[in-house]
Scaffold this motif. Structure first.
Motif, PDB file in Angstrom:
ATOM      1  N   MET A 162       3.186   3.849 -21.332  1.00 22.72           N
ATOM      2  CA  MET A 162       3.274   5.277 -21.048  1.00 22.72           C
ATOM      3  C   MET A 162       1.981   5.831 -20.447  1.00 22.72           C
ATOM      4  O   MET A 162       1.849   7.027 -20.250  1.00 22.72           O
ATOM      5  N   GLY A 163       1.018   4.957 -20.178  1.00 24.89           N
ATOM      6  CA  GLY A 163      -0.190   5.372 -19.463  1.00 24.89           C
ATOM      7  C   GLY A 163      -1.282   5.958 -20.323  1.00 24.89           C
ATOM      8  O   GLY A 163      -2.095   6.761 -19.839  1.00 24.89           O
ATOM      9  N   PHE A 164      -1.362   5.574 -21.598  1.00 26.55           N
ATOM     10  CA  PHE A 164      -2.358   6.145 -22.507  1.00 26.55           C
ATOM     11  C   PHE A 164      -3.634   5.300 -22.634  1.00 26.55           C
ATOM     12  O   PHE A 164      -4.420   5.532 -23.540  1.00 26.55           O
ATOM     13  N   GLN A 165      -3.827   4.330 -21.751  1.00 31.08           N
ATOM     14  CA  GLN A 165      -4.981   3.442 -21.873  1.00 31.08           C
ATOM     15  C   GLN A 165      -6.302   4.217 -21.907  1.00 31.08           C
ATOM     16  O   GLN A 165      -7.138   4.021 -22.797  1.00 31.08           O
ATOM     17  N   GLU A 166      -6.507   5.120 -20.938  1.00 32.12           N
ATOM     18  CA  GLU A 166      -7.776   5.862 -20.873  1.00 32.12           C
ATOM     19  C   GLU A 166      -7.933   6.790 -22.073  1.00 32.12           C
ATOM     20  O   GLU A 166      -9.031   6.933 -22.628  1.00 32.12           O
ATOM     21  N   ASP A 167      -6.835   7.419 -22.490  1.00 29.75           N
ATOM     22  CA  ASP A 167      -6.905   8.308 -23.656  1.00 29.75           C
ATOM     23  C   ASP A 167      -7.312   7.531 -24.907  1.00 29.75           C
ATOM     24  O   ASP A 167      -8.132   7.998 -25.703  1.00 29.75           O
ATOM     25  N   ILE A 168      -6.739   6.342 -25.080  1.00 32.84           N
ATOM     26  CA  ILE A 168      -7.082   5.518 -26.239  1.00 32.84           C
ATOM     27  C   ILE A 168      -8.562   5.144 -26.196  1.00 32.84           C
ATOM     28  O   ILE A 168      -9.263   5.205 -27.213  1.00 32.84           O
TER      29      ILE A 168
END
Length: 604
Positions: A162-168
């Motif tokens: 879902m594209g949360f890599q940078e947020d994580i």
């Protein structure tokens, strides 16, 4: 006898809470992971399918390791969706109900952030969050993670999808370097492996079954049909399983809504769940599904993340997912907690290659099944009705007073005639529908007629003979398209089958209705109101506009979207409704083009 959870090292307070919830024995993932996590000294990677009890696998150890006398965040659980966030929060609260001072807070988008900040300020030990909202709160400097000892990444593969890599990355950078990270995932793609390398030091890895495999309790079937027959195939599968309680997956929000609307119109107890719904609407749909007051939930992949509903009998893939790994998560909605389930794919012949890919991913073979004939469906429905009548619980005390009148009503009928009439009440509908029903099956060798291409959305199309209508209700009134359909049908005293396409806007909407039903609809809406406001319905087709309702009528002619503004001034330029629901001005440019917001494709 010592409780099995006590043998794993769980304290009596927590064990008693677990017993109250009806849990007697740990699942395999809990049995293997809890002793390791209770040591509190290792990073951890747990690979197991959805529905195997992962929440308790990490939630119970957290309750043993955290100091609840300290009212500061000591554990952070990150998950991909608000539904999963609420489910995890609810489970941990239930597990900790006997622990004094325990506080768990859910942090997710689509809800009041002020209330969430207030709960954090009051003191919390465990924060369960979706990445986007968590990052928002961190940027407001409203939370201190300096005392966090444990971070759990649940459904890690889905967060990355879902594209949360940078947020994580940004969230984890605010936590102490010496924390322990526990990662749980259903599959182990390279991206998840990369997280393990970047954020963990020599983690203990536990795999239940083979990596990326599907639940062994789930049967996998596929049906091959023509693209144009996909909706008919869905109905036939549902009709052949009278007790079905399932989730139907579509690829896009538009398809999800359209399939749900057509099922509702055809008399099925269904509703849609997708990202365009407000949090209140999503909660309303999910509550109906959990209560089993709804039989079929039509959903997109993203919206269905974290659905944890027991006893789902079927998962139906109306469209295959773009990512074959996503199939594991879809099918995992059924066969949970040791139960059995069926995962069905409705495909065309050109999608066989994708089925073979999925087979390799999950390590299980699919069964090619044939859609039942009309006769098969009718027979199944008849004996389901007979079985229901045979097993119904009779309330002797209540019905006794009516028996004389009932017997008098049936006095001229023989036993056989009474049975035939009861069976026919429901059975006649299926006999009529499936009379001369065609064979929808396509052989594997058949590559489609006339070069048929696999559809990308399998839209259900309306026939000709419809009139476009305007109604002054929309999404600001907390209506979904399903809600609007029910409102129009109930107040207009018409069948849902008379309604075609519905375009839900902000303060108003458009819908198509069969020409023969227009006059009756307008007459029945003469004095209808909604929350004290008069409801106005008008015809937008060519010719003089008809109007009925409790609201005022401005007398304008409408042409498929042409209308006066609500302020009473005519909007600049004649507007005409395009096929995509947009408007065009005299220059021929769409609204999206004028504002530079035209999408390159359909939103998902």
């Amino acid at each position: 006898m010592i409780n099995p959870f006590s043998n794993l090292g769980i304290s009596d307070d927590v064990v008693n809470a677990i017993k109250d919830l009806g849990f007697e024995n740990p699942t395999p993932i809990q049995e293997q992971s809890i002793p390791v996590l209770l040591e509190g000294s290792n990073d951890f990677v747990g690979l197991a399918q959805t529905g195997t009890g992962k929440t308790a696998a990490f939630g119970l150890p957290l309750l043993e390791l955290i100091d609840f006398s300290i009212r500061k965040p000591q554990a952070l659980v990150l998950c991909p969706t608000r539904e999963l966030c609420l489910q995890i929060t609810g489970d941990i609260r239930n597990f900790s109900k006997n622990i004094p001072g325990a506080n768990v807070v859910a942090v997710y988008g689509g809800a009041n952030i002020v209330q969430q900040l207030r709960e954090i300020r009051q003191g919390v030990q465990i924060v369960v969050a979706t990445p986007g909202r968590m990052l928002d709160i961190i940027r407001r400097k409203a939370i201190d993670f300096s005392d966090v000892s444990y971070v759990v990444l649940d459904e890690a593969d889905e967060m990355l999808n879902m594209g949360f890599q940078e947020d994580i990355n940004d969230i984890l950078s605010t936590t102490p370097d010496d924390k322990k990270t526990w990662l749980f995932s259903a599959t182990m793609p390279p991206e998840v492996r990369r997280i393990a390398r970047n954020y963990m030091e020599d983690p203990v890895e536990l795999t239940m079954g083979t990596k990326n495999t599907g639940n062994v309790n789930i049967e996998h079937e596929y049906y091959i049909v023509r693209a144009r027959d996909k909706y008919a195939a869905l109905k036939r599968i549902v009709d052949f399983n009278p007790e079905i309680f399932g989730v139907v997956f579509c690829k896009t929000k538009i398809d999800t809504q359209e399939v749900a609307e057509h099922l509702i119109k055809d008399g099925y107890n269904a509703d849609a769940l997708h990202g365009d719904l407000s949090q209140q609407q999503r909660d309303k749909v999910m509550q109906r599904f959990r209560d089993r007051s709804m039989q079929l939930l039509i959903a997109t992949d993203v919206a269905a993340r974290g659905i944890d509903v027991n006893n789902v009998t079927h998962v139906i893939n109306y469209a295959l997912p773009d990512e074959v790994e996503s199939y594991t998560h879809r099918s995992g909605r059924t066969g949970r907690a040791g139960k059995t389930g069926v995962s069905i794919c409705i495909i065309n012949s050109k999608e066989l290659g994708k089925i073979r890919q999925i087979e390799k991913i999950i390590g299980k073979k699919f069964t090619k099944a044939d859609l039942p004939t009309g006769f098969d469906v009718c027979e199944k429905q008849l004996f389901a009705l007979v079985h229901k009548v045979h097993n119904v619980e009779v309330n002797e005390a209540q019905i006794e007073q009516y028996i004389p009148r009932i017997m008098d009503e049936f006095s001229e009928l023989s036993k056989e005639e009474v049975i035939k009439r009861f069976a026919s009440l429901e059975f006649n509908r299926f006999l009529e529908y499936y009379k001369n029903a065609p064979d929808l099956n396509v052989s594997e060798e058949r590559r489609g007629e006339h070069g048929e291409r696999p559809e990308r959305g399998s839209r259900v199309r309306n026939d000709d003979g419809y009139t476009r209508m305007f109604i002054n209700l929309g999404s600001v009134d907390d209506f979904t398209r399903g809600d609007l359909l029910s409102f129009v049908c109930n107040n207009g005293k018409i069948s849902g089958k008379s309604i075609g396409k519905i375009d839900l806007k902000g303060v108003y909407s458009f819908f198509d209705i069969e020409n023969t039903a227009v006059d009756g609809l307008l007459n029945n809406f003469r004095n209808v109101d909604f929350n004290g406001r008069g409801v106005r319905i008008e015809q937008t087709a060519e010719g003089e506009s008809k109007s009925r309702g409790g609201g005022s009528y401005n007398g304008s002619k409408r042409r498929d979207g042409e209308r006066k503004s609500f302020g009473g001034k005519r909007e600049s330029g004649r507007r005409e409704g395009g096929s995509n629901g947009g408007f065009r001005d005299y220059s021929g440019r769409s609204r999206e083009e004028r504002h530079g917001k035209r999408e390159s494709g359909r939103r998902r």
